[in-house]
Design a protein around this motif. Structure first.
Motif, short mmCIF file in Angstrom:
data_model
loop_
_atom_site.label_atom_id
_atom_site.label_comp_id
_atom_site.label_asym_id
_atom_site.label_seq_id
_atom_site.Cartn_x
_atom_site.Cartn_y
_atom_site.Cartn_z
N ASP A 24 0.86 -1.19 0.00
CA ASP A 24 0.00 0.00 0.00
C ASP A 24 0.90 1.25 0.00
O ASP A 24 1.95 1.26 0.65
CB ASP A 24 -0.85 -0.04 1.29
N ASN A 25 0.53 2.26 -0.75
CA ASN A 25 1.24 3.56 -0.79
C ASN A 25 2.51 3.57 -1.65
O ASN A 25 3.24 4.56 -1.62
CB ASN A 25 1.63 4.06 0.61
N GLU A 78 -3.37 8.61 -8.33
CA GLU A 78 -3.56 7.55 -7.33
C GLU A 78 -4.41 6.46 -7.97
O GLU A 78 -5.43 6.74 -8.58
CB GLU A 78 -4.31 8.15 -6.14
N SER A 128 -6.54 3.10 -7.09
CA SER A 128 -7.11 2.27 -6.01
C SER A 128 -7.21 0.85 -6.54
O SER A 128 -7.92 0.58 -7.51
CB SER A 128 -8.51 2.76 -5.63
N LYS A 157 -3.59 1.61 -2.23
CA LYS A 157 -3.38 2.74 -3.17
C LYS A 157 -1.95 2.66 -3.69
O LYS A 157 -1.00 2.49 -2.92
CB LYS A 157 -3.55 4.08 -2.45
N TYR A 186 0.68 4.92 -6.28
CA TYR A 186 0.80 6.27 -6.84
C TYR A 186 1.76 6.28 -8.03
O TYR A 186 2.85 5.70 -7.95
CB TYR A 186 1.28 7.24 -5.76
#
Ligand code: ADE
Length: 419
Positions: free
Chosen positions: A289-290, A323, A325, A330, A332
């Motif tokens: 994530d991220n 971003e 999803s 998420k 980027y």
């Protein structure tokens, strides 16, 4: 959009800012001033048109001014839809340069502008990525007999041109400026190193310290990015396909592993390979994530952006940051997977473009001086000119170096002196 008979730019009102930016760049590109002064006296490009497909930046504008001082007529377009500095393009248009470029060009405009450069009937070409040479060879071969030669700025372009040469499809001489040591050992290393991180920071404002930064590719660009990321406190992981380069990365103190493994660990991913699908949808599925993705290779093929678009829902969350999803996480993507250093920052700083573009200016002069003598194909600028660039740049920086004594020269040329 503002357009005239021989320009098309975003907004001519930006010209004032563009002029100031170009002046700043000139002050940091001392060697270009030295060449400009000489060209102004000798006019090596009198009655010649140079067609250019280069990133339209303040540094490129300095190159344009240098060639114009030498008597050249210029027609220029960008070599990436997101890299044009609109203020610089406006300043060039005001100076009477035939410039066709704006930041955020559609694909259609990108190719329409290349056609405009071709229409100027250049006798010399300067490319960054090979699109101009490609267009001339595929759609406008009638121009080839009047073309003296061209030059190529980047590794990706050289790979394409060498493929053309291998197929006997390349019909005029090209100087591989990228292969000058004063280009790829400086610009790719220090330039890409700094500007790539600059682009990622402007797009994300993320803290680099403590992050696991995965760098795809350990050529001169990958080495530069790794060095700078390490300098900012990142834990660098390198992925490679070349055993020697992978070994260099290990000995430089970096972890090396396949992308499939690195995908699970990385916080920031940067591709700099020149090849496609370095980061695939399968890799993205493994990411945390991220995770942040960015590309600094010439074309937007290194990260599978189309696959990413199918995989997740996209939202623009910041200037040059999307971003995605994907399930519960998420991911980027900076600058749509295009050259992050030029799309989200300003490309390489002027000081390092000075030696790259001195190489371009001298390559143009070399082609004219050797008109009719060079065979179609890719060749290098003579090493003496490459050395001259380094010497002139040092001069312009006020740095002095030692020279060999007669005794030392004799020692180096002798095989009789031993233990
Ligand atoms: N390529 C990378 N950085 C650049 C810059 N500042 N100008 C032109 N081309 C570039």
């Amino acid at each position: 959009m503002n357009s005239g008979n021989d320009f098309e730019v975003k907004d001519l009102k930006l010209a004032g800012q563009g002029r100031m930016s170009i002046e700043l760049a000139e002050r940091r590109m001392g060697i270009m001033g030295i060449l400009k002064e000489r060209f102004a006296k000798e006019k090596p490009f009198k009655n010649l048109t140079i067609g250019m497909a280069l990133h339209v930046t303040k540094e490129t504008a300095v190159l344009v001014r240098t060639l114009v001082a030498g008597g050249a007529k210029i027609a220029i377009t960008g070599c990436n839809p997101l890299s044009t500095q609109d203020d610089v393009a406006a300043a060039l248009a005001e100076e009477g340069i035939a410039v066709y470029a704006y930041k955020g060009e559609s694909n259609e405009d990108y190719y329409r502008y290349l056609e405009k450069v071709v229409k100027a009937k250049p006798q010399l070409t300067i490319d960054d990525g090979g699109d101009l040479v490609g267009l001339i060879h595929t759609k406008h071969p009638e121009l080839i007999p009047s073309i003296i030669g061209g030059s190529e700025e980047t590794t990706t372009g050289i790979i394409r041109l060498r493929a053309m040469e291998k197929d006997r499809a390349l019909k005029y001489p090209i100087i591989a400026v990228n292969d000058n040591k004063t280009k790829h050992l400086l610009d790719n290393y220090y330039g890409t190193g700094q500007s790539t991180l600059d682009g990622i920071l402007r797009a994300t404002n993320i803290l680099i310290a403590g992050k696991k930064v995965v760098i795809g590719g350990y050529g001169p660009c990958g080495k530069g990015v790794s060095m700078r990321a390490k300098g900012m406190g990142a834990n660098v992981v390198v992925t490679e396909v070349d055993a020697f380069r992978a070994l260099q990365a290990v000995l430089d103190g970096f972890e090396v592993m396949p992308m499939r493994e690195a995908a699970k660990l990385g916080d920031i991913f940067i591709t700099v390979t020149g090849d496609k699908n370095v980061i695939t949808v399968e890799h993205v599925k493994l990411m945390k994530d991220n995770a942040v993705l960015a590309n600094s290779g010439h074309f937007d093929v290194e990260i599978d952006v189309k696959g990413l678009e199918k995989l997740g829902k996209k939202r623009r969350v910041r200037w040059q940051l999307d971003e995605y999803s994907i399930g519960g996480k998420k991911i980027y993507l900076c600058a749509e997977g295009r050259l992050v250093n030029l799309a989200a920052a300003e490309g390489h700083p002027s000081e390092v473009m000075a030696t790259s573009f001195a190489g371009q200016a001298l390559a143009m002069e070399y082609l004219v001086k050797n008109r009719g003598k060079l065979k179609p194909g890719v060749s290098m600028l003579p090493e003496s000119l490459d050395d001259e660039i380094a010497g002139l740049q040092l001069n312009s920086m006020g740095v002095k170096i030692d020279s060999l004594t007669e005794e030392q020269k004799k020692y180096l040329s002798s095989w009789k002196e031993g233990t």
